[in-house]
Design a protein around this motif. Sequence first.
Motif, short mmCIF file in Angstrom:
data_model
loop_
_atom_site.label_atom_id
_atom_site.label_comp_id
_atom_site.label_asym_id
_atom_site.label_seq_id
_atom_site.Cartn_x
_atom_site.Cartn_y
_atom_site.Cartn_z
N GLN A 344 0.85 -1.22 0.06
CA GLN A 344 0.01 -0.10 0.03
C GLN A 344 0.98 1.26 -0.17
N THR A 345 1.96 1.36 0.64
CA THR A 345 2.85 2.49 0.58
C THR A 345 3.60 2.50 -0.73
N PHE A 346 3.66 1.51 -1.48
CA PHE A 346 4.22 1.66 -2.76
C PHE A 346 3.13 2.42 -3.62
N LEU A 347 2.19 1.67 -3.41
CA LEU A 347 0.75 2.28 -4.30
C LEU A 347 0.54 3.76 -4.12
N ASP A 348 0.71 4.03 -2.73
CA ASP A 348 0.32 5.47 -2.50
C ASP A 348 1.26 6.16 -3.17
N HIS A 349 2.44 5.87 -2.94
CA HIS A 349 3.75 6.77 -3.35
C HIS A 349 4.09 6.75 -4.89
N HIS A 350 3.55 5.71 -5.51
CA HIS A 350 3.90 5.51 -6.88
C HIS A 350 2.67 5.92 -7.78
N GLY A 351 1.57 6.33 -7.07
CA GLY A 351 0.50 6.88 -7.66
C GLY A 351 -0.33 5.86 -8.42
N GLY A 352 -0.25 4.53 -7.96
CA GLY A 352 -1.08 3.45 -8.55
C GLY A 352 -0.32 2.07 -8.92
N PRO A 353 -0.72 1.30 -9.74
CA PRO A 353 0.16 -0.05 -9.93
C PRO A 353 1.39 0.28 -10.61
N GLY A 354 2.49 -0.44 -10.68
CA GLY A 354 3.82 -0.41 -11.26
C GLY A 354 4.53 -1.53 -10.86
N VAL A 355 5.63 -1.23 -11.47
CA VAL A 355 6.72 -2.39 -10.96
C VAL A 355 7.26 -1.96 -9.71
N GLN A 356 7.40 -2.84 -8.74
CA GLN A 356 7.53 -2.65 -7.38
C GLN A 356 8.89 -3.10 -6.89
N HIS A 357 9.51 -4.03 -7.68
CA HIS A 357 10.94 -4.48 -7.34
C HIS A 357 11.33 -5.47 -8.57
N LEU A 358 12.67 -5.24 -8.94
CA LEU A 358 13.36 -6.09 -9.83
C LEU A 358 14.39 -7.05 -9.01
N ALA A 359 14.11 -8.36 -9.23
CA ALA A 359 14.95 -9.25 -8.65
C ALA A 359 16.19 -9.63 -9.82
N MET A 360 17.39 -9.57 -9.29
CA MET A 360 18.45 -10.00 -10.23
C MET A 360 19.41 -10.98 -9.47
N THR A 361 19.91 -11.82 -10.27
CA THR A 361 20.64 -13.08 -9.95
C THR A 361 22.28 -12.81 -10.00
N SER A 362 22.81 -13.42 -9.17
CA SER A 362 24.23 -13.49 -9.21
C SER A 362 24.80 -15.09 -8.66
N ASP A 363 25.76 -15.24 -9.45
CA ASP A 363 26.15 -16.89 -9.20
C ASP A 363 27.32 -16.81 -8.05
N ASP A 364 27.74 -15.63 -7.53
CA ASP A 364 28.24 -15.33 -6.23
C ASP A 364 27.79 -14.29 -5.40
N LEU A 365 26.69 -14.34 -4.92
CA LEU A 365 25.98 -13.25 -4.44
C LEU A 365 26.83 -12.63 -3.06
N LEU A 366 27.57 -13.30 -2.45
CA LEU A 366 28.22 -12.61 -1.30
C LEU A 366 29.31 -11.71 -1.91
N GLY A 367 30.11 -12.20 -2.95
CA GLY A 367 31.00 -11.19 -3.65
C GLY A 367 30.25 -10.21 -4.17
N THR A 368 28.98 -10.41 -4.61
CA THR A 368 28.62 -9.26 -5.53
C THR A 368 28.01 -8.18 -4.38
N LEU A 369 27.54 -8.52 -3.29
CA LEU A 369 26.96 -7.64 -2.23
C LEU A 369 28.15 -7.05 -1.69
N ARG A 370 29.39 -7.45 -1.72
CA ARG A 370 30.37 -6.54 -1.06
C ARG A 370 30.78 -5.61 -1.90
N GLU A 371 30.62 -5.90 -3.10
CA GLU A 371 30.81 -4.63 -4.08
C GLU A 371 29.82 -3.66 -4.12
#
Length: 496
Positions: A344-371
Motif C-alpha cells: 500500500q505504501t508503494f501504491l500510495d507513493h507510486h500513484g497506482g500499480p507499477g513495477v515494485q521491485h526487480l530481482a537480479m541474480t548472481s552466481d556469487d551473491l556474497l561477492g556481488t554484495l560486497r561490491e
Amino acid sequence: MNAHAHPVVASTAFAHALLPNSSSIRSRRTPLRPIFAVPPPALGQLPTTLRATTKTLLHPTTTPPVVTTTADRAESVFAGTGDRFHVMDFHHVEFWCADAASAAGRFSFALGVPLAAQSDLTTGNTAHASRLLRSRSGPLALLFTAPYARHIGARPDADATSASSPVVPSFSADAARRFAADYGGLAVRAVAVRVSDAAEAFRASVAAGARPAFAPAELGHGFVFAEVELYGDAVLRFVSYPDDTGGVAFLPGFENVANSSACPAPDYGLNRFDHIVGGVPDLAPVAAYIAGFTGFHEFDRVNGDEIGTAESSLNGLVLADSSEKVLLTLLEPVQGTKRRSQIQTFLDHHGGPGVQHLAMTSDDLLGTLREIRARSSMGGFELLPPPPPSYYDGVKRLAGDVLSEAQINECQELGVRVDRADNGGVVLQTFTKAAGDRPTLLLEFIQRIGCVEIDENGKEYQRGGCGGFAKDNVIHLVKSIEDYDKTLDAPAHVAS
C-alpha cells in the motif's frame, strides 16, 4: 513511428557453486540461449544434489492477522493453458526518466553493470536519449530513456513534434514527460521478453484478451517489436530477432559503447533478471488478465495469513512460462491490519500499480554484495539491515550442509536471508532500501543453489526458479521492509 520501423500487423484488431574454504558461493545455472554476444559465466563447484532438510528458520513469534486472500478467490484461473507464444527469457527492462545519463550512471556504478550501448544526439537521435547497461556475465540489461526538448530536431518551419523518429519505436516524448513527472523522475515503463516471433506473440496475446499498446513493427536486421499493456502504465514488450543479428548492438539505431581496456568498466556479477514484481491494489483480476493472454501457469503464491507480521501483510502470486525462466510476480496489500502494507505504501507513493521491485541474480551473491555495499555511501544503493543474530542459528541448521560457517557469518554481515525449499533448492536473498526519494522501487539480489539436472545432451543445468519463493525467506523480508517503512513514517497523505 521510427523511420526504420515497418508495421507488421495493420488489422484494426491490433490498433487499440560452493567452495568450502572460501566465502564465495557459486552456483551452476541453466544454460541460456544467447541473447547477447557474451561468454557464459564461469561455473563453480556445487554438489549435484542437496539433501532434504527440515525447515528450522524461525517464524515471527507474534500472531499474524487473519486476512482474506484474493489469490485464493481465483485459484482456478491460474492453472495455465500452456504458453500462447514461445518465450526465451527476459530481454531488458526500460526505465523512463528525466535524465538518462544520470540515472544510468548511478545504476552502473552502484550495481556494476557496464554501459554497453546508446542512442542519442551523438548517433543522430533527436527524439530521446537512451543508455543501455548490460552485464558481461549474462543477459541482464537495463535501458534508461529520457525525452529531449520538444524543439530539438524540428525544422524552423515545422511544428514542435517533427523531431527525428524515436529509435525505440513506441517512445512518446509527451508520454515520457508525464510518466517521469508522475513517478518521481524514474520508474519502469517496459518489461521486455525475448520471444521467437514478436508479431505472433502480440497477435496471440490480443486474441486472448491483452490490451494492445504498440502494434508489431519491423526495425530492420530481422528485429520485430510490439507491446501490450501489463498493469498501470507499464507494458509487456515483445522482442524477436535472429541469433545472428549482424552486429546490432541492442536494437537497430543503438551503437556499441567501447570500454577502455586500460580501465574496464566494473562487473560485480549480476547476470540476469530472476523475477519482476508488480504492486497492484487487487491481485486477482490482474493475475487473471496476465495468465489469460500469456497462458503462464501459477509457479508459487504467498498468502497474508502465512507470511504476515503482527502489524501488516500482503498477498502474492507468481506466474511463469513453461521453462520457468520468466517469472512475473504480483503483490497486493492486505487491508485492515495495524499498519498499512508495504505494498500500500508503494501504491500510495507510486500513484497506482507499477513495477515494485526487480530481482537480479548472481552466481556469487556474497561477492556481488560486497561490491554493492562498498559503494552504498558513495551514491550507490543501501542494503536492508540484517535480521537478528538468532536468525542465523536457524540458517546453520537449515543449510549448514551447503554453506560453510564462514559463509553463514558473511550472510549475517551482509544481511542475506537464507531459505530452503522442499525440493532441496537453497535461496539466498536481500533487498535494497528505496532506489529513489519515494518509497517505491526496490532492488532485490538473489542466488539459487541446487536443482542441478542433466539434459538430453549430458550437460548440467539448473532448473528454472530453483528453490521457488521459500516462505521463510518471504516472512523475514516482509518484516525487514516493514521495519524500513517505519523509519520513513510515510503516511498516505504525504503521497497524495
